[in-house]
Design an enzyme around this catalytic site. Sequence first.
Site, PDB file in Angstrom:
ATOM      1  N   TYR A 165     -12.350   3.225 -15.519  1.00  0.00           N
ATOM      2  CA  TYR A 165     -12.598   2.104 -14.823  1.00  0.00           C
ATOM      3  C   TYR A 165     -13.393   0.671 -15.243  1.00  0.00           C
ATOM      4  CZ  TYR A 165     -13.820  -0.001 -10.222  1.00  0.00           C
ATOM      5  OH  TYR A 165     -14.106  -1.239  -9.041  1.00  0.00           O
ATOM      6  N   VAL A 215       1.897  -0.259  -7.419  1.00  0.00           N
ATOM      7  CA  VAL A 215       0.807  -1.460  -8.938  1.00  0.00           C
ATOM      8  C   VAL A 215       1.659  -0.670  -9.988  1.00  0.00           C
ATOM      9  CG1 VAL A 215       0.044  -2.749  -7.630  1.00  0.00           C
ATOM     10  CG2 VAL A 215      -0.785  -1.390  -8.577  1.00  0.00           C
ATOM     11  N   ASP A 228       0.665  -0.728   0.128  1.00  0.00           N
ATOM     12  CA  ASP A 228       0.236  -0.166   0.024  1.00  0.00           C
ATOM     13  C   ASP A 228       0.782   1.192   0.498  1.00  0.00           C
ATOM     14  OD1 ASP A 228      -3.117   0.432  -0.098  1.00  0.00           O
ATOM     15  OD2 ASP A 228      -2.590   2.066   1.433  1.00  0.00           O
ATOM     16  N   SER A 256     -15.402  -5.607 -11.502  1.00  0.00           N
ATOM     17  CA  SER A 256     -16.627  -4.905 -10.890  1.00  0.00           C
ATOM     18  C   SER A 256     -17.401  -5.329 -11.673  1.00  0.00           C
ATOM     19  CB  SER A 256     -15.902  -2.856 -10.745  1.00  0.00           C
ATOM     20  OG  SER A 256     -17.407  -2.471 -10.383  1.00  0.00           O
ATOM     21  N   ALA A 302     -13.430   0.059 -17.739  1.00  0.00           N
ATOM     22  CA  ALA A 302     -13.289  -0.791 -18.728  1.00  0.00           C
ATOM     23  C   ALA A 302     -11.790  -1.598 -18.442  1.00  0.00           C
ATOM     24  CB  ALA A 302     -11.938   0.417 -20.447  1.00  0.00           C
ATOM     25  N   ALA A 303     -10.718  -1.313 -17.488  1.00  0.00           N
ATOM     26  CA  ALA A 303      -9.593  -1.859 -16.773  1.00  0.00           C
ATOM     27  C   ALA A 303     -10.485  -3.589 -16.046  1.00  0.00           C
ATOM     28  CB  ALA A 303      -9.147  -0.694 -15.958  1.00  0.00           C
ATOM     29  N   LYS A 304     -11.379  -2.745 -14.871  1.00  0.00           N
ATOM     30  CA  LYS A 304     -12.081  -4.216 -14.535  1.00  0.00           C
ATOM     31  C   LYS A 304     -12.259  -5.214 -15.752  1.00  0.00           C
ATOM     32  CE  LYS A 304     -11.715  -2.988 -10.442  1.00  0.00           C
ATOM     33  NZ  LYS A 304     -10.711  -3.414  -9.682  1.00  0.00           N
ATOM     34  N   ARG A 350     -18.568   5.802  -0.296  1.00  0.00           N
ATOM     35  CA  ARG A 350     -19.147   7.098  -0.109  1.00  0.00           C
ATOM     36  C   ARG A 350     -19.863   6.759  -1.640  1.00  0.00           C
ATOM     37  NH1 ARG A 350     -12.982  10.059  -0.790  1.00  0.00           N
ATOM     38  NH2 ARG A 350     -12.455   7.699  -1.470  1.00  0.00           N
TER      39      ARG A 350
END
Length: 304
Positions: free
Chosen positions: A165, A74, A38, A152, A167-169, A200
Site C-alpha cells: 500500500y 480500474v 464501483d 496516503s 509503495a503504491a501510494k 476500522r
Amino acid sequence: MTGLLNGKVALVTGAGSGIGRAIVTAMARAGASVVINDIGVSLSGAGGSAGPADEVRTEIEAFGGKAVISRDTVSEWQAAQRMVQTALDAFGRLDIVVNNAGILRDAFFHKMEPQDWLDVINVHLNGSFFVSRAAAEVFRAQNGGAFVHMTSTSGLIGNLGQANYSAAKMGIIGLSKTIALDMQRYGVRSNCIAPFAWGRMTGNIPTSTPDQLARVENLKQITPEKNAPLAVYLASDAGSEVNGQIFAVRKNEIMLMGQSRPLRAIHSSEEWTPESVRDRAIPALRPSFYPLDRSQDVFAWDPF
C-alpha cells in the site's frame, strides 16, 4: 443545481462507499454530472456487489443530481477506457477524474505474499495510471481537465505492515507530479490528497476511561465527508492555479505536504572513498537523518 462544478462532468473511482462516496456526492451537489465507478468489493478486494453504487446513484438523484454507474475495474486498461466512454456517452464530456479506488492486504514485509503485493499495486498504482491515461486523451483534446489522486501518509511517511500500500501510494505521488509537468501545456492539472477518516483501523483505541471515550468520540468526527471540500475545489476552475501539489486533510485541518528536496550536503575536494564516507560524510549528514516514524507518530495530536 449551481456551484463550483456547474456544467462539469466527474468520474470518481471507488465511489460506492467511504471517501469516494463522499467526494462523488459532494461533486454532484456542486453541480457536476457524475460517473459513479464501483464494483462493490470488500476492503481486501473480495466479492462484488451492485448495491453500493446503486445506493449512491439513488442518493444523488434524490437531490436532483445527475449520475450514471460504471461497474468496470480500474485494474484493467480496456476497462478504464470503458469508464471514460461511459462519461462521454452519458454526458458528452469529461472534466474531472478522481482516482480513489483501492484495496488493503496488510502484512509485515517478511510475511507478505507476492500476490498481495501485485493485487494492491495493480488497483492503486496501475489503476490510477490506467484511468488517468484513458482520460488524458479527452483532456488534451479539450485543452482542460483536472486529476485528483488519493495518496496516503502511509506512503509519504510510512506505516507498519503496508509495504504494498505504501509503495503504491508513494508511486501515485510520482505519477501525479509527472502528469502535472507533462500536461500543463494543455491546461490539465494534477494534485494529490492524503485523506484521513475514521475507520476500522482505529477501532482498537482504548475506551476504558472518560478521557479515552471523549477522544474516540472526537476521532469519529473525522468522517469521509471532511475530505470532499478540498477535492471539489481542486477539481473546479477556481483551483486552476493549483498544480502538482500534495495536500492532507484531517478533520478541519488542511495541510500542504512537503516534496523531496536536498536537506543537507557535504562536498569533498577529493573523490569519496568508503572510508571517507564513513569518517566525514555520514557524521556530517547524520543530524539531518529522518527517524523511523510511522504516520501516527508524526500526526500525534488529536484534531479538534
